[in-house]
Structure formats: structure tokens, C-alpha cells
Design a protein around this motif. Sequence first.
Motif, mmCIF file in Angstrom:
data_model
loop_
_atom_site.group_PDB
_atom_site.id
_atom_site.type_symbol
_atom_site.label_atom_id
_atom_site.label_comp_id
_atom_site.label_asym_id
_atom_site.label_seq_id
_atom_site.Cartn_x
_atom_site.Cartn_y
_atom_site.Cartn_z
ATOM 1 N N GLN A 84 0.840 -1.190 0.000
ATOM 2 C CA GLN A 84 0.000 0.000 0.000
ATOM 3 C C GLN A 84 0.883 1.251 0.000
ATOM 4 O O GLN A 84 1.750 1.390 0.866
ATOM 5 N N PRO A 85 0.681 2.171 -0.950
ATOM 6 C CA PRO A 85 1.549 3.351 -1.042
ATOM 7 C C PRO A 85 1.574 4.206 0.228
ATOM 8 O O PRO A 85 2.595 4.793 0.557
ATOM 9 N N GLY A 86 0.475 4.287 0.951
ATOM 10 C CA GLY A 86 0.416 5.160 2.130
ATOM 11 C C GLY A 86 0.589 4.450 3.444
ATOM 12 O O GLY A 86 0.091 4.933 4.486
ATOM 13 N N TYR A 87 1.329 3.346 3.459
ATOM 14 C CA TYR A 87 1.401 2.545 4.684
ATOM 15 C C TYR A 87 2.125 3.239 5.829
ATOM 16 O O TYR A 87 1.921 2.896 7.001
ATOM 17 N N LEU A 88 2.970 4.231 5.546
ATOM 18 C CA LEU A 88 3.692 4.908 6.624
ATOM 19 C C LEU A 88 2.759 5.678 7.554
ATOM 20 O O LEU A 88 3.138 6.006 8.682
ATOM 21 N N ASP A 89 1.556 5.965 7.105
ATOM 22 C CA ASP A 89 0.598 6.661 7.962
ATOM 23 C C ASP A 89 0.239 5.820 9.185
ATOM 24 O O ASP A 89 -0.191 6.364 10.208
ATOM 25 N N LYS A 90 0.422 4.508 9.081
ATOM 26 C CA LYS A 90 0.102 3.621 10.200
ATOM 27 C C LYS A 90 1.282 3.433 11.151
ATOM 28 O O LYS A 90 1.167 2.706 12.142
ATOM 29 N N HIS A 91 2.411 4.068 10.834
ATOM 30 C CA HIS A 91 3.605 3.936 11.661
ATOM 31 C C HIS A 91 4.138 5.328 12.015
ATOM 32 O O HIS A 91 5.030 5.849 11.338
ATOM 33 N N PRO A 92 3.589 5.952 13.053
ATOM 34 C CA PRO A 92 3.965 7.336 13.385
ATOM 35 C C PRO A 92 5.448 7.532 13.667
ATOM 36 O O PRO A 92 5.979 8.620 13.444
ATOM 37 N N GLU A 93 6.138 6.505 14.162
ATOM 38 C CA GLU A 93 7.543 6.660 14.509
ATOM 39 C C GLU A 93 8.489 6.423 13.329
ATOM 40 O O GLU A 93 9.694 6.589 13.461
ATOM 41 N N ILE A 94 7.948 6.026 12.186
ATOM 42 C CA ILE A 94 8.785 5.735 11.016
ATOM 43 C C ILE A 94 8.484 6.765 9.932
ATOM 44 O O ILE A 94 7.325 7.025 9.612
ATOM 45 N N THR A 95 9.517 7.347 9.364
ATOM 46 C CA THR A 95 9.365 8.327 8.304
ATOM 47 C C THR A 95 9.918 7.779 6.992
ATOM 48 O O THR A 95 10.610 6.754 6.971
ATOM 49 N N ASN A 96 9.621 8.488 5.918
ATOM 50 C CA ASN A 96 10.117 8.075 4.613
ATOM 51 C C ASN A 96 11.640 8.100 4.564
ATOM 52 O O ASN A 96 12.275 7.220 3.954
ATOM 53 N N ASP A 97 12.251 9.092 5.205
ATOM 54 C CA ASP A 97 13.713 9.173 5.210
ATOM 55 C C ASP A 97 14.335 7.972 5.923
ATOM 56 O O ASP A 97 15.412 7.497 5.537
#
Length: 390
Positions: free
Chosen positions: A169-182
Amino acid sequence: MNFSTDAHCGSHTSKENIPPSGKSEVQQVQRPRQRTVLGVLSENEQRGRSHSQGSQFSKHSSVTDSSQLTFFGCRSSSSFDVYVEEACEVVLAVSGQEVGSCSADAESEGLNNDHAGLLLELSSSSCQDVSMQSELDKSLMSGEVLCVSQYAQDIHWHLREKEVQLKPQPGYLDKHPEITNDMRVILVDWLVEVVQEYDLRPETLHLAVNYLDRFLSCTALVKRGKLQLVGTAALMIAAKYEEISPPELSEFVYTTDSTYTQTQLIHMERVFLRVLAFRMAAPTVNQFLRLYMSIQPVCPITENLAMYVAELSLLEIHPFLQYRQSVVAAAAYCLAIYTVNRNLWPGSLRSFTGYTTAEIDPCLSELYKLYVCAESRPQQAVREKYKSSK
């Protein structure tokens, strides 16, 4: 960090979809003296803090701006463990789907390509690679054409079907507040270095990134201190699936500078397999790219350039997760063949895949932007790998 400079850029074919060719030699790996440790990947905590603050570091990389993150080498805590039960509950609660069934509904609509004229001189004619005129410039994949020609179309459509079912899922980082794209970019860059050091195959890297993205798509609230553990487990599973002689468990623990124990890595492996429902045969950009080069061979320079830009695409979630793997592979093929020979999407591949140049253009434009700015990015593992004459 003293990684081996011998890049494994030769041809390889997925053992599930295309019969393998040649023999693989197992090389002895010398351990480097120093090792980069991801440990806790923190972006938000850096803001408002100076580099002199913080606790003790085992190894870290300095940063000069907010685009580069500091690696905190800290021991993992059992309180941050991701358990199977928690992962299953999170998936069911958040997405309403069964574990391992995460997939995208359909392809995203193509973006308008304002720079198409700068990238390609569109033509309706079928252009052939000029390297086909010389016996010396035959593709590294040309020997595999006879192996797959009879089943190429069936293989292609099977991969096209599976790539939709096993798409993160392209927007999966929204479910992981402590993990960023960087943080993810740094993790993938580190995986490239480990793959390079142990002379693993390109397909192993592509599978590991696919497993990583699918796992994070199907779970939530993964702690930043466990992100490297998740990435290491993904690479270990991919190596077991793809490699003839994968590294030992102790070697994977060593790559993290013993930040995690063997028990933790085995536990994370079990979590991974449960969450992904043992669906390990995922189509990758590398598989599609090699299939395309079997149908329409290119010279070795074009082939390695296509593989290079394909690996660059692994660094970014946005926008490449919105495209199918087959489209990204087609864009990498187009960019490479146009850069080397000023040719376009061949007619043979247009009829084989059903993709037109217009359908590939949006992804091609994004891939071109990533390609031209690769030299200025802080993460250079992919570029260093393909700098090798090998």
C-alpha cells in the motif's frame, strides 16, 4: 564502512518463473572492520536538538541538514517487540483484511507529464537497439531467450496477475507514526550495502524490499528501534528464498553489529511469515526487467543502466509504489535504451506487454527525475555498486 567494491551486476533469473542458467560460485566474505548500525532511526527527535546531545553511540553517521538522519546504535528492548498476535490484531482492526492479503485495488491514474518532450521524442515506429547489429554487443540475457520463448507470455501474465495481489500500500507509513520516509530510504540504502558485501543477487534485494513494504503495509505502530530488525528479517527471508548458499543466521546478526540477537531475528522471521501468509513468490521490477530483456535483448551497457535505475526506484515509496512493478520495469527499460541509443519502447515489447509509450510516460518522468538527482543524494550505495567495472 569498508564494504566490498565488487558489484554483482550480472544476469540472474528468478528460479520460480524462468529456468536458471550457469553456475553460481560461493565466495568467502571478509568482515569489514567497521559497521554502520541503524539501531534507532529518528527524524523527529533531531529537530530542536543539537548533535552534542543524546546518549552514547556505538556508531553513527553525522548529518549536516535535516535530509540526513543520525543512526543511534542502541540495544533493542523487549518492550518494543512486534508479536504475531499484536500484528494480526492490528491488521484486522485497521484494515479489516486478513493477514497477508494486503494489496492495492487498482493502478493509480497516470500523472500528466509536462516534461515528456524533454525525455523522449515520441515516435510511432518500432525502434531497435543498434547493439543488435553487432555480435560483440549481444545482451547478457540473449542466452535465455530460448529458455523462456515458449512460455514467455504465460509467465508474463502470471506475474501481472500476482503483482496486483502482492502490491504494498503506497500510504502505509501513515500507520507507523515513529517511522518516516527518510528512515526507510536509509534502511533500503543499508540493505543495498549488505547485499553488495555478501555478493547476493539483485533479485534478493528486490524481494527483500517487497517483503519490507508488504509487512509494514499489513501492520501498524512498528517502533523505530525495530525498523532495522524488520529490514534484516526481510533480507534473510529473501536470501533463503533466492540464494543457493544464503548467509548464516550469525552473519545477519553481525550486519547489525549485534544490535539484535539471533533469538530476536528468528522471532521476527516467524512474525514476517505469519503476516505475509508465506506468500514469498512476489513479482519484482527485476523479474519483469529481465523478462523484457529476454524478449528484446539489449547491449550490456543498456542492461546494467536499466538495472541501476530499477534499483534506484527501490529507495522511494512516493511515487513508485503507486505504479505496478511491470510499469516501473518498462520505464527503466525505456530510460536506459533511450539514454544509450536514443531509441524508444520497442514494438516487440509494446505488443508483448500491451503497454504504450503514453502509459509508461508518467512513471518514466518520475524515474528520470530520480536518475538525474541521484548523485546529489546522501544515500550513495546503489551508485557505488554500479560504479564498479564488473
